[in-house]
Motif scaffolding. Structure first.
Motif, PDB file in Angstrom:
ATOM      1  N   ASN A  74       0.820  -1.203   0.000  1.00 59.40           N
ATOM      2  CA  ASN A  74       0.000   0.000   0.000  1.00 59.40           C
ATOM      3  C   ASN A  74       0.858   1.259   0.000  1.00 59.40           C
ATOM      4  O   ASN A  74       0.495   2.281  -0.568  1.00 59.40           O
ATOM      5  N   LEU A  75       2.012   1.203   0.655  1.00 57.12           N
ATOM      6  CA  LEU A  75       2.908   2.350   0.659  1.00 57.12           C
ATOM      7  C   LEU A  75       3.398   2.651  -0.748  1.00 57.12           C
ATOM      8  O   LEU A  75       3.485   3.806  -1.153  1.00 57.12           O
ATOM      9  N   ARG A  77       1.918   1.742  -3.570  1.00 55.24           N
ATOM     10  CA  ARG A  77       0.764   2.193  -4.360  1.00 55.24           C
ATOM     11  C   ARG A  77       0.433   3.646  -4.064  1.00 55.24           C
ATOM     12  O   ARG A  77       0.230   4.455  -4.966  1.00 55.24           O
ATOM     13  N   ASP A  78       0.398   3.995  -2.773  1.00 51.87           N
ATOM     14  CA  ASP A  78       0.055   5.360  -2.400  1.00 51.87           C
ATOM     15  C   ASP A  78       1.119   6.350  -2.870  1.00 51.87           C
ATOM     16  O   ASP A  78       0.805   7.481  -3.270  1.00 51.87           O
ATOM     17  N   SER A  79       2.373   5.941  -2.828  1.00 51.56           N
ATOM     18  CA  SER A  79       3.453   6.810  -3.299  1.00 51.56           C
ATOM     19  C   SER A  79       3.354   7.021  -4.804  1.00 51.56           C
ATOM     20  O   SER A  79       3.600   8.124  -5.305  1.00 51.56           O
ATOM     21  N   ILE A  81       0.552   6.900  -6.541  1.00 48.60           N
ATOM     22  CA  ILE A  81      -0.601   7.787  -6.745  1.00 48.60           C
ATOM     23  C   ILE A  81      -0.209   9.231  -6.478  1.00 48.60           C
ATOM     24  O   ILE A  81      -0.580  10.150  -7.220  1.00 48.60           O
ATOM     25  N   TRP A  82       0.573   9.457  -5.421  1.00 44.24           N
ATOM     26  CA  TRP A  82       0.993  10.818  -5.085  1.00 44.24           C
ATOM     27  C   TRP A  82       1.859  11.420  -6.185  1.00 44.24           C
ATOM     28  O   TRP A  82       1.657  12.572  -6.589  1.00 44.24           O
ATOM     29  N   GLN A  85      -0.290  12.220  -9.187  1.00 49.41           N
ATOM     30  CA  GLN A  85      -1.101  13.415  -8.946  1.00 49.41           C
ATOM     31  C   GLN A  85      -0.268  14.679  -9.110  1.00 49.41           C
ATOM     32  O   GLN A  85      -0.714  15.683  -9.675  1.00 49.41           O
TER      33      GLN A  85
END
Length: 295
Positions: A74-75, A77-79, A81-82, A85
């Motif tokens: 998840n880290l 994936r979230d990184s 996405i960031w 963005q």
């Protein structure tokens, strides 16, 4: 959503412009038996060039944070996405700077509270505003001068709000099944194929500032009326093109790529995103910018 994306293999190259009058001048003539047909053609300007700058951003995932996370994936994936963005915000900012402002297009029209003169118009949040007629007037002028009917309308957030509450527009849709003015319904009223509302925002104050400042990336009180070619083509006029460098190793169709690699000296994994593109004005005659469209 506004201008065609042209994937290019090279970071820098030339593209072509054609003389506007060559498309509209009628040169066909009656042909007598045994004679040649009337000749013609288009003057080619191959001096314009693009250069796809590379924009990049990264986010590190320290080992200590990763080891303590419930789901390490998840880290990552979230990184990702960031980073994505961040690059999308940069893309919007480039659009705002290159297309969505004054001094770019062949015509700039200013909204005023009252007594419009020349290319001015009554601001669209005023009681006596006539936005449909204002857009139609610019459409007909562009058609007469270029032979192309504008098919795209980009609206700032405040401009869109003014239009969906405009009495003239509401009166035209009051007998439709849909009582809320959407982008699609507004496009139908305006006689435009594509209406896009620029809603992206960003924080303009520096990190750690005492007060936070937020703003729309595109001018919230502006509007851009343009002809955008349905598909990129060498012989097809358009207001603008976005050249994306897909020849950049591992890049996608829009010049984007994301990499993950080890930063051993930091004890961290790095997620890095890149975006390689150039936004170019192709024909200033195929765009009209409305500014101060609302008070």
């Amino acid at each position: 959503r506004v201008f065609p994306v042209v994937p290019v293999a090279k970071q820098a190259d030339r593209y072509f412009k054609y003389n506007r009058t060559d498309f509209l001048r009628q040169v066909a003539q009656m042909r007598a038996p045994g004679t040649e047909s009337a000749g013609g053609g288009m003057r080619l300007d191959n001096t314009p060039s693009y250069y796809a700058d590379v924009y990049a951003v990264h986010k590190d995932i320290p080992d200590q944070l990763k080891a303590n996370a419930d789901a390490a994936l998840n880290l990552e994936r979230d990184s990702t996405i960031w980073c994505t963005q961040q690059l999308l915000m940069k893309r919007d900012q480039l659009f705002a700077n290159n297309y969505f402002t004054t001094g770019i297009w062949g015509t700039d029209r200013q909204g005023v509270a009252a007594g419009p003169a020349g290319t001015q118009f009554v601001q669209w949040d005023a009681a006596n505003a006539t936005p449909i007629d204002d857009v139609y007037t610019s459409k007909m002028t562009m058609l007469q001068e270029t032979g192309y009917m504008p098919n795209t309308l980009v609206l700032g957030a405040d401009t869109f709000r003014a239009l969906i509450n405009n009495a003239d527009i509401l009166d035209r849709i009051k007998y439709t099944q849909q009582g809320i003015v959407t982008e699609e319904l507004l496009a139908s009223v305006m006689g435009i194929d594509n209406v896009v509302v620029a809603m992206a925002t960003n924080v303009t104050s520096p990190q750690g500032a005492a007060a936070e400042t937020n703003a729309f990336i595109c001018n919230s009180k502006g509007a851009l009326l343009a002809y955008s070619a349905p598909a990129p083509s060498l012989m097809q006029p358009t207001a603008g093109y976005i050249f994306s460098w897909n020849g950049y190793l591992g890049a996608g169709a829009e010049g984007n790529r994301v990499r993950r690699f080890r930063m051993e000296h930091l004890g961290a994994d790095r997620i890095e995103g890149e975006l390689a593109l150039a936004m170019e004005l192709v024909s200033s005659n195929l765009g009209v910018f409305f500014y101060d469209a609302v008070a």
